[in-house]
Design a protein around this motif. Structure first.
Motif, PDB file in Angstrom:
ATOM      1  N   GLU A 120      39.141  30.686  31.648  1.00 41.50           N
ATOM      2  CA  GLU A 120      38.567  31.922  31.109  1.00 41.50           C
ATOM      3  C   GLU A 120      39.618  32.820  30.498  1.00 41.50           C
ATOM      4  OE1 GLU A 120      36.643  33.538  34.669  1.00 41.50           O
ATOM      5  OE2 GLU A 120      38.080  35.174  34.621  1.00 41.50           O
ATOM      6  N   CYS A 152      30.527  38.696  37.604  1.00 40.03           N
ATOM      7  CA  CYS A 152      30.662  37.333  38.124  1.00 40.03           C
ATOM      8  C   CYS A 152      31.600  37.366  39.330  1.00 40.03           C
ATOM      9  CB  CYS A 152      31.126  36.367  37.040  1.00 40.03           C
ATOM     10  SG  CYS A 152      32.900  36.212  36.859  1.00 40.03           S
ATOM     11  N   MET A 195      33.961  36.583  24.217  1.00 41.68           N
ATOM     12  CA  MET A 195      33.760  36.679  25.649  1.00 41.68           C
ATOM     13  C   MET A 195      34.858  37.540  26.246  1.00 41.68           C
ATOM     14  SD  MET A 195      33.680  33.322  24.530  1.00 41.68           S
ATOM     15  CE  MET A 195      32.442  32.070  24.252  1.00 41.68           C
ATOM     16  N   THR A 228      29.644  27.544  27.336  1.00 45.43           N
ATOM     17  CA  THR A 228      29.997  28.641  28.237  1.00 45.43           C
ATOM     18  C   THR A 228      30.382  28.130  29.630  1.00 45.43           C
ATOM     19  OG1 THR A 228      27.713  28.977  28.915  1.00 45.43           O
ATOM     20  CG2 THR A 228      28.464  30.235  27.031  1.00 45.43           C
ATOM     21  N   TYR A 285      29.702  39.439  27.122  1.00 42.31           N
ATOM     22  CA  TYR A 285      29.526  38.644  25.919  1.00 42.31           C
ATOM     23  C   TYR A 285      29.153  39.577  24.782  1.00 42.31           C
ATOM     24  CZ  TYR A 285      29.990  33.914  27.686  1.00 42.31           C
ATOM     25  OH  TYR A 285      30.496  32.741  28.198  1.00 42.31           O
ATOM     26  N   ARG A 303      40.355  30.437  27.043  1.00 41.75           N
ATOM     27  CA  ARG A 303      39.136  30.148  26.284  1.00 41.75           C
ATOM     28  C   ARG A 303      39.373  29.137  25.171  1.00 41.75           C
ATOM     29  NH1 ARG A 303      38.532  35.655  24.747  1.00 41.75           N
ATOM     30  NH2 ARG A 303      40.419  35.787  25.922  1.00 41.75           N
ATOM     31  N   ILE A 327      34.152  27.618  30.311  1.00 37.13           N
ATOM     32  CA  ILE A 327      35.102  28.727  30.286  1.00 37.13           C
ATOM     33  C   ILE A 327      35.547  29.047  31.709  1.00 37.13           C
ATOM     34  CG2 ILE A 327      35.409  31.112  29.631  1.00 37.13           C
ATOM     35  CD1 ILE A 327      33.299  30.566  27.447  1.00 37.13           C
ATOM     36  N   ASN A 328      34.595  29.490  32.516  1.00 33.16           N
ATOM     37  CA  ASN A 328      34.916  29.694  33.927  1.00 33.16           C
ATOM     38  C   ASN A 328      34.182  28.607  34.702  1.00 33.16           C
ATOM     39  OD1 ASN A 328      35.117  30.417  36.557  1.00 33.16           O
ATOM     40  ND2 ASN A 328      34.318  32.484  36.294  1.00 33.16           N
ATOM     41  N   SER A 368      39.662  37.618  34.327  1.00 30.79           N
ATOM     42  CA  SER A 368      41.028  37.189  34.637  1.00 30.79           C
ATOM     43  C   SER A 368      42.019  37.582  33.551  1.00 30.79           C
ATOM     44  CB  SER A 368      41.078  35.667  34.801  1.00 30.79           C
ATOM     45  OG  SER A 368      40.281  35.260  35.859  1.00 30.79           O
ATOM     46  N   TYR A 395      36.510  38.112  29.650  1.00 31.80           N
ATOM     47  CA  TYR A 395      36.562  37.522  30.987  1.00 31.80           C
ATOM     48  C   TYR A 395      37.539  38.290  31.856  1.00 31.80           C
ATOM     49  CZ  TYR A 395      33.281  33.789  30.643  1.00 31.80           C
ATOM     50  OH  TYR A 395      32.111  33.096  30.572  1.00 31.80           O
ATOM     51  N   VAL A 407      32.171  40.068  33.422  1.00 32.02           N
ATOM     52  CA  VAL A 407      32.127  39.217  32.240  1.00 32.02           C
ATOM     53  C   VAL A 407      31.368  39.991  31.176  1.00 32.02           C
ATOM     54  CG1 VAL A 407      31.335  37.034  31.309  1.00 32.02           C
ATOM     55  CG2 VAL A 407      32.046  37.169  33.661  1.00 32.02           C
ATOM     56  N   ASN A 438      28.310  32.406  33.644  1.00 33.47           N
ATOM     57  CA  ASN A 438      28.579  32.321  32.205  1.00 33.47           C
ATOM     58  C   ASN A 438      27.284  32.092  31.450  1.00 33.47           C
ATOM     59  OD1 ASN A 438      31.285  32.223  33.005  1.00 33.47           O
ATOM     60  ND2 ASN A 438      31.247  30.015  33.072  1.00 33.47           N
TER      61      ASN A 438
END
Lengths: 406, 167
Positions: free
Chosen positions: A403, A345, A367, A79, A352, A406, A82-83, A371, A369, A350, A90
């Protein structure tokens, strides 16, 4: 440059020519202003943007597929990647989701340290955004200032987790270890000075006429558009939607902290800048509250079959050794079910989504995310504006390609 | 963190315990057969919707206050049947709550109506599921691969696709 928002900046005279006037420009995948391997296919009429089509996937590593082949605890280090600018958020989101499935009670101290560290992580994320965004606009100096403070945050991460960026500090059931002696004092010293540093950034940018004219009225997004396009986090709040998961759907004992959620109703690039600047100040307040009221006690849940035992116990107690061996060699079983955990975040929401089939490996991890969704709004924000505004807009939505792909 | 809410399994149990839930009320007002199954566990409400009705169901809950499309993805239950499950996570800013709509699809030519006309933000999410699971979304404005190269063979997140890829 026009101050009007939404309307085309340049009115081009109509011509009799039958030759198509549109030009297609490839921005990226390797371009300093795209913050990673993002390719923007921009259709231009002169210098005015007709359409923007983001082409993504250059950084796709199939993390969701990889998760299905790992034990639950082995997913935590994935995780981080990812970011990579907000690693602890994360970790937190994944751990909270699995803990929900396991119905684990997390000790208060672990929850507070989690809050403290995710807020530091948010500062880290915002500092990189501020530095790179200002650099895109042409104000190179700010980058050096923000990276000075970011360096100290990374040192704090290193002291606590042993890693500067890929922390993996939060584990399912708590934290990996107690912060080292003197660490809280270092955080306190950092937080004491930080508001002054925010004033410094603000002094460099807020009154800067070039920065103002590049940002004000550029890339306007209305509240309705932001909601329709799935925009979250600071861009959503800059468009006037008063929603922050930390306050509205609290997790990890955020309900015990007092903070203000900054809102702007303008929705332009400048509003997003202002919202994030205030958010940094609010984060320092949350960290201060966490330091002041830090409860004592354990940092790991009392679940010997899920949480790794302390090193000392593992070396001296037979039962702890067996648990350690079992967790490492065959993982732990998670009851079947599906959960979705959302957190706030640095970039936005975010989420999950973890599906368990009752075995020691997740059946599916997805995930969400921020963005990924926010990137869809770029065209709405840039249509009819100059190509230089695209750089300001992409900088202002604060994307991380890790992110997105991924 | 501990889960204080009871688990409710089945449409009957959920209807009995949560008759005033805004999403359930709106869906039942729209059609008594709007959802075929319901479940409430881990504090999350899951409603199973008939696959042909997902767009109408989304429009109904959107009008009922679930204004924000948060996430959409698929789960491959290979080799079970129906093979694919689509999970839509919808958030309400007003109620500060999210619900999950679930759609089950058979293995042969899985296809479902796109919800991009309702939430433009679903565009990339549906493209991702199309790319990685091979599920078709009818009336999607731009259904192309998003992560993998355009000439890629197969759908990597399907369970019968090996983790290390085809060699």
């Amino acid at each position: 440059m026009s101050e009007k928002s939404g309307a085309p900046v340049l009115e081009l005279p109509a011509t009799e020519s039958t030759v198509p006037r549109q030009m297609v420009l490839n921005m990226g995948p390797q371009h300093p202003a795209t913050h990673g391997v993002l390719r923007l296919v921009v259709e231009l009429d002169g210098e005015v943007i007709v359409s923007v089509r983001p082409e993504i996937g250059y950084l796709h590593t199939g993390i969701e597929k990889t998760c299905e082949a790992k034990f639950y605890q082995q997913v935590v280090p994935l995780t981080d990647r990812i970011n990579y600018l907000d690693p602890l958020s994360n970790n937190l989101c994944y751990c909270l989701a699995v803990e929900k499935l396991l119905d684990l009670e997390i000790p208060e101290r672990a929850q507070w340290i989690r809050v403290l560290l995710t807020e530091l992580s948010r500062l880290n994320s915002h500092l990189i955004w501020l530095g790179t965004h200002a650099m895109d606009i042409g104000a190179l100096t700010v980058f050096l200032y923000t990276f000075r403070e970011r360096e100290e945050i990374l040192r704090l991460f290193e002291a606590v987790a042993g890693q500067r960026m890929m922390t993996s500090y939060f584990r399912i059931g708590g934290l990996s270890m107690e912060p080292p002696p003197g660490w809280f004092e270092r955080v306190a010293a950092f937080i004491r000075d930080f508001p002054e540093k925010i004033d410094e950034y603000s002094n460099l940018l807020t009154g800067n006429p070039i920065f103002i004219s590049r940002l004000k009225g550029v890339g306007t997004l209305s509240a309705a558009e932001a909601i329709a396009l799935g925009v979250t986090g600071p861009p959503l709040r800059a468009s006037g939607v008063d929603f922050d998961l930390r306050r509205d759907m609290p997790y990890s004992s955020y309900e015990k902290f007092q903070f203000h959620v900054p809102i702007s109703t303008v929705g332009d690039t400048w509003a997003r800048y202002e919202v994030r600047l205030v958010e940094m100040r609010e984060s320092t307040k949350i960290i201060q509250q966490a330091l002041d009221g830090m409860p004592g006690g354990a940092i790991k849940a009392d679940a010997p079959k899920i949480v790794l035992p302390d090193r000392e116990k593992m070396k001296t107690q037979m039962e702890a050794l067996i648990h350690h061996f079992k967790i490492v060699s065959e993982g732990f079983h998670v009851p079947a079910g599906e959960v979705y955990q959302g957190i706030e975040c640095g970039h936005g929401q975010v989420g999950y989504y973890v599906v368990s089939d009752g075995t020691a490996k997740p059946y599916r991890v997805h995930m969400r995310y921020p963005s990924f969704a926010t990137l869809q709004a770029v065209e709405t924000m840039c249509k009819g504006r100059l190509i230089a505004d695209l750089v300001a807009v992409v900088g202002s939505i604060d994307i991380v390609l890790g992110e997105i792909d991924r | 963190m501990a889960n204080q809410t009871p688990t409710l399994t089945g449409k009957q149990a959920v209807l009995q315990e949560m008759p005033d839930h805004p999403a359930i009320k709106a869906l039942l007002a729209w059609s008594p057969e709007a959802f075929t199954d319901a479940r409430f566990d881990f504090g999350e409400l899951t409603l199973t919707v008939v696959s042909t009705e997902i767009r109408a169901a989304c429009a109904t809950v959107q009008a009922a206050g679930y204004n924000f499309f948060e996430d959409m993805t698929a789960v491959d239950w290979f080799p079970q049947s129906p093979r694919f499950q689509l999970s839509y996570h919808l958030l309400s800013h007003a109620f500060r709550e999210r619900i999950r709509l679930r759609v089950l699809l058979d293995e042969a030519e899985p296809s479902v109506d796109s919800i991009t006309p309702i939430w433009p933000g679903a565009n990339y999410y549906e493209r991702e599921v199309f790319d990685l699971f091979g599920i078709h979304f009818a009336e999607h404005p731009d259904l192309r691969r998003i992560m993998m190269p355009d000439d890629w063979k197969g759908h990597p997140l399907r369970k019968d696709y090996p983790v290390e890829g085809y060699r």
